[in-house]
Design an enzyme around this catalytic site. Structure first.
Site, PDB file in Angstrom:
ATOM      1  N   SER A 100       0.951  -1.389   0.112  1.00  0.00           N
ATOM      2  CA  SER A 100       0.256  -0.331   0.060  1.00  0.00           C
ATOM      3  C   SER A 100       0.878   0.811   0.053  1.00  0.00           C
ATOM      4  CB  SER A 100      -0.940   0.372   0.672  1.00  0.00           C
ATOM      5  OG  SER A 100      -1.832   1.457   1.418  1.00  0.00           O
ATOM      6  N   TYR A 139      -1.022  -2.024  10.155  1.00  0.00           N
ATOM      7  CA  TYR A 139      -1.897  -1.771   9.229  1.00  0.00           C
ATOM      8  C   TYR A 139      -0.434  -1.383   8.312  1.00  0.00           C
ATOM      9  CZ  TYR A 139      -3.618  -1.492   4.755  1.00  0.00           C
ATOM     10  OH  TYR A 139      -3.500  -1.707   2.711  1.00  0.00           O
ATOM     11  N   LYS A 199       2.721  -3.011   6.249  1.00  0.00           N
ATOM     12  CA  LYS A 199       3.006  -2.814   4.502  1.00  0.00           C
ATOM     13  C   LYS A 199       4.399  -1.498   4.261  1.00  0.00           C
ATOM     14  CE  LYS A 199      -2.007  -4.094   3.050  1.00  0.00           C
ATOM     15  NZ  LYS A 199      -1.354  -5.415   2.489  1.00  0.00           N
TER      16      LYS A 199
END
Ligand code: NAP
Length: 292
Positions: free
Chosen positions: A183, A196, A200
């Protein structure tokens, strides 16, 4: 970036979009369906591809793109009803796909997915590792050990374990291609999405570490870092005009990305047009300033 007030409004984002949803039904193996033959030629003709978390969003679009390029594709996600729906939809498009349930975080499910692909299509050439969760939305100092375990388990460890499982099969075929879905948050952490974002970032390193070791086996390992793409995962953001506007201030192209704009990049990385590319992360984010 989002302010704290916006973050409070975004609780729904945490619960519905980035959350680890519990399967509503016990995941059961779906009988594989491999008899719908695509008659199309394409850059991936004769290849067999596995795509995790591929019954919706980026994974589903990727499965479609790979199959449109001639690959035989095995779809998977946690819920049997989703796998059935996705496989049926692509088979109606005359694409050569099969499917089975697979929670990417579960070792037995990962092995079942690999066995099914080998049994159904005779080997594996391509793996697109796409599954991710976000169990938390808020200040990073409020995160717990359990949350970190969950996010690292699915978003990082499962990606490595899937790669490890496919390597012997790719080796038998004389090579292969692995693509991980990271991401833009891996470059610039998104506020309130700390774990998160960190998970990534880890994928950027995992891609390089694997690429180095797998190059002698003719297995390429690359990564894609999407910006904001129109999926359920991110719908609370793009459906809210003011939040989307705030986010798009950092995007040169001033628009949200479409599924095809990610699946096309993944398909390219899997194809022979990318035979000299390994260990790289391709950013498809409409030119995000915050990446710099
Ligand atoms: P999505 O549209 O919400 O689709 C999620 C898919 O994942 C569904 O098919 C779901 O099916 C499956 N899934 C969820 N947890 C799973 C698990 N543990 N194991 C296997 N399958 C699972 O999501 P998306 O936006 O396409 O996101 C896909 C990837 O793109 C993620 O890695 C995400 O981090 C990345 N990404 C997305 C955006 C964005 O703006 N959308 C931006 C950057 C990166 P079941 O419920 O049946 O399991």
């Amino acid at each position: 970036m989002l302010c704290s007030k916006q973050a409070r409004h975004l609780n729904v984002w945490d619960r519905n979009i980035f959350s680890l949803q519990k399967p509503r039904v016990q995941a059961m193996p779906l009988r594989s369906i491999g008899d719908s033959k695509s008659q199309r030629g394409g850059k991936l003709q004769g290849k067999v591809a596995l795509v995790t978390a591929s019954t919706e969003g980026i994974g589903f679009a990727t499965a479609r793109s790979l199959a449109q390029e001639g690959a035989s594709v095995v779809l998977s996600s946690r819920l049997e009803e989703n796998v059935e729906r996705a496989v049926t939809e692509l088979r109606h498009e005359n694409l050569n796909v099969a499917g089975t349930t697979c929670n990417a975080a579960k070792s037995a499910d990962r092995e079942k997915l690999i066995s099914m692909a080998v049994k159904e299509y005779g080997g594996i050439d391509i793996l697109v590792s796409n599954a991710a969760v976000n169990p938390f939305f808020g200040n990073i100092l409020d995160t717990t050990e359990d949350m970190w375990d969950k996010v690292l388990d699915v978003n990082v460890k499962a990606m490595f374990m899937m790669s490890k499982l496919v390597v012997p099969h790719m080796e038998k075929r004389g090579g292969g291609s692995i693509v991980m879905v990271s991401s833009i948050a891996g470059f610039q952490p998104i506020q309130f999405l700390g774990p998160y974002s960190v998970s990534k970032t880890a994928l950027l390193g995992l891609t390089k570490a694997l690429a180095l070791e797998l190059a002698p086996l003719n297995i390429r390992v690359n990564c894609v870092a999407p910006g904001l793409i129109k999926t359920n995962f991110s719908s609370a953001l793009w459906k809210n005009e003011s939040l989307a506007g705030e986010f798009l201030k950092n995007v040169s192209m001033k628009r949200i990305g479409e599924l095809k704009e990610i699946s096309g990049v993944i398909s390219f990385l899997c194809s022979d047009d990318a035979t000299y590319i390994t260990g790289e992360t391709l950013v498809a984010a409409g030119g995000m300033y915050s990446r710099l």
